[in-house]
Design a protein around this motif. Structure first.
Motif, PDB file in Angstrom:
ATOM      1  N   ALA A  77      -4.457   1.188   7.152  1.00 27.96           N
ATOM      2  CA  ALA A  77      -4.301   2.323   6.240  1.00 27.96           C
ATOM      3  C   ALA A  77      -3.470   3.434   6.887  1.00 27.96           C
ATOM      4  N   ILE A 120       0.842  -1.201   0.000  1.00 28.55           N
ATOM      5  CA  ILE A 120       0.000   0.000   0.000  1.00 28.55           C
ATOM      6  C   ILE A 120       0.878   1.251   0.000  1.00 28.55           C
ATOM      7  N   VAL A 124      -2.892  -6.810  -1.438  1.00 26.40           N
ATOM      8  CA  VAL A 124      -3.940  -6.086  -0.709  1.00 26.40           C
ATOM      9  C   VAL A 124      -5.226  -6.912  -0.585  1.00 26.40           C
ATOM     10  N   ALA A 168       0.258   2.811   6.658  1.00 24.97           N
ATOM     11  CA  ALA A 168       0.677   3.012   5.273  1.00 24.97           C
ATOM     12  C   ALA A 168       0.790   4.500   4.953  1.00 24.97           C
TER      13      ALA A 168
END
Length: 476
Positions: free
Chosen positions: A135, A97, A242, A138
């Motif tokens: 997230a 990511i 992912v 990342a």
């Protein structure tokens, strides 16, 4: 309350509150003693006051244990997310990511992108912890590669994470707030949109302007390119990396229970580490507990990605257990009740009632250490005032989220504050000034309260409000 017990006096409440602050300051700031010991010390300080007003140790211990029990779900989520962070790093999910983010996101709009991506993730999953642990990490890697200050990036990430934690029908805090306030979940979310939508837009604009400012003064992308090269060399990067993230988001969006879904996602990370990253099968399983250890050749990436595992969360878990105990003790001996009574005597209009709800939620986080505690204190301490003033309970539920859920990452020893600091690698006080969405929600809520905008009343009082408005117009 039995005859041999009494509520603490205002002086005794102030003693507890001031002592709490002083203990935290001297232990942590002056002497560098772990914050866990500071919280443990406050247990005995609160028990001293409880003993003085008639409580026996066993009764106070029951209150302490109840406080811990009420927040135990947060502890289980922390354990699950810790395992997931470790395997998603070792399995190449988070590195992939970061890699693709560096290749497609323009640096000047990165802060907005981080804010929006974490918002979408948290709305889809209903968990701020899970969103930050996946997230969020990342986005931290991408932001660092662009040369942006990490506290600023963390502010964008956490702001986005708490949009979903506040609005998602999958969020436990959203459902819990609606339930405690006796409001339908969808009506609760619609009510929050009046505050959250303008806060989201304004925060987004601020992140865009700030992003352009920083990239204008720091346009060197060599660090980003070096990061991509290092990740490509150390990890197997591919679109299929992912897939575990997509599976977890879909399962959570289908309203599957969050803890088993997150643990399943962690297991998928172990499988990906074994299948695609060359990690031995026993090592890939051990990562669930011990976390990820990498040596990519880029120092700040190593610092960011050498984390995760259940062990990674142990200090956080101990801290939260002690903080929950503080909240349980304060609830048991009546300290929160006294604060409630003082607030109710002052709040005689919608604006003041809004402020009391926000403060009650913040107190729950500050002295109770968890979002669950803050939601209870914000809703239960002030609900009588909304009924007395004939204010619709949708306003109560909205303000409870603004004072409880949103302020959680602002307190260094709350579950949200500790988790975000540990996961993102930035201290609470460092990222605090950049929680723009969170602050805007509070500010807009107060403005609505004192201007009577989007403050709904029951039918009985709506006529009186209209009459008062007409009288003001006539007199002017």
């Amino acid at each position: 309350m039995s005859a041999d017990k009494r509520l603490p006096t205002l002086a005794e409440v102030l003693f507890v509150l001031v002592s709490f602050i002083l203990i935290m300051f001297f232990f942590v700031v002056e002497f560098g003693i772990p914050i866990q010991l500071a919280l443990l010390t406050t247990w005995f300080m609160i028990m001293l006051v409880g003993w003085r007003i008639g409580y026996k140790y066993k009764e106070m211990q029951d209150g302490l244990l109840k406080g811990i029990y009420d927040g135990s779900e947060a502890v289980l989520i922390l354990i699950s997310v810790g395992a997931l962070i470790g395997t998603w790093i070792a399995g190449g999910i988070v590195p992939s990511i970061i890699y693709y983010g560096l290749s497609i996101i323009h640096p000047s709009i990165f802060l907005l992108a981080a804010f929006v991506i974490c918002t979408i993730t948290s709305i889809a999953t209903g968990t701020s912890f899970g969103s930050a642990g996946t997230a969020g990490i990342a986005m931290m890697g991408i932001g660092a590669s662009f040369g942006l200050p990490l506290p600023l990036v963390a502010g964008a990430v956490i702001s986005g994470c708490y949009v979903g934690d506040k609005l998602s029908p999958l969020s436990d805090t959203t459902v819990m707030t609606a339930s405690l306030s006796k409001v339908n979940v969808i009506d609760h979310i619609k009510s929050m949109l009046y505050v959250s939508a303008p806060a989201f837009v304004i925060a987004g604009i601020l992140f865009v302007v700030t992003g352009f400012f920083f990239m204008e003064n720091s346009g060197d992308l060599s660090q980003a390119k070096a990061t991509m090269a290092s990740l490509d060399e150390y990890f197997n990067i591919g679109w299929y990396m992912v897939i575990p993230a997509a599976i977890v988001i879909i399962l959570l969006a289908m309203k599957m229970p969050s803890i088993p879904v997150i643990l399943f996602g962690a297991l998928l990370g172990s499988i990906w580490a074994f299948l695609f990253q060359g990690v031995g099968i026993l090592d890939s399983i051990n990562i669930l507990y011990a976390g990820s250890e990498i040596s990519s050749g880029v120092e700040f990436i190593d610092n960011l990605l050498n984390r995760g595992g259940i062990v990674f969360m142990l200090d956080v878990i101990v801290l939260i257990l002690f903080a929950l105990g503080v909240g349980g003790l304060m609830e048991k001996i009546g300290i929160l009740r006294v604060i409630c009574l003082k607030m109710l005597s002052w709040a005689d209009n919608a604006g003041k009632t809004t402020v009391t709800t926000l403060l009650s939620g913040f107190f729950g986080n500050f002295f109770g250490g968890a979002a669950y505690v803050s939601i209870i204190t914000a809703s239960k301490i002030t609900e009588e005032n909304y009924d007395r003033l004939n204010i619709d309970r949708r306003v109560l539920s909205r303000n409870t989220e603004a004072g409880g859920t949103v302020t959680t990452p602002m307190v260094p020893w709350s579950d949200g504050g500790v988790f975000m600091a540990a996961t993102l690698g930035v201290s609470t006080l460092a990222y605090l000034p950049f929680l723009w969405f969170n602050f805007l929600v509070i500010i807009i809520s107060v403005i609505y309260g004192f201007t009577n905008k989007f403050i709904w009343y029951t039918k009985q009082d709506s006529v009186n409000v209209k009459k008062q408005e007409n009288q003001k117009i006539a007199s002017s």
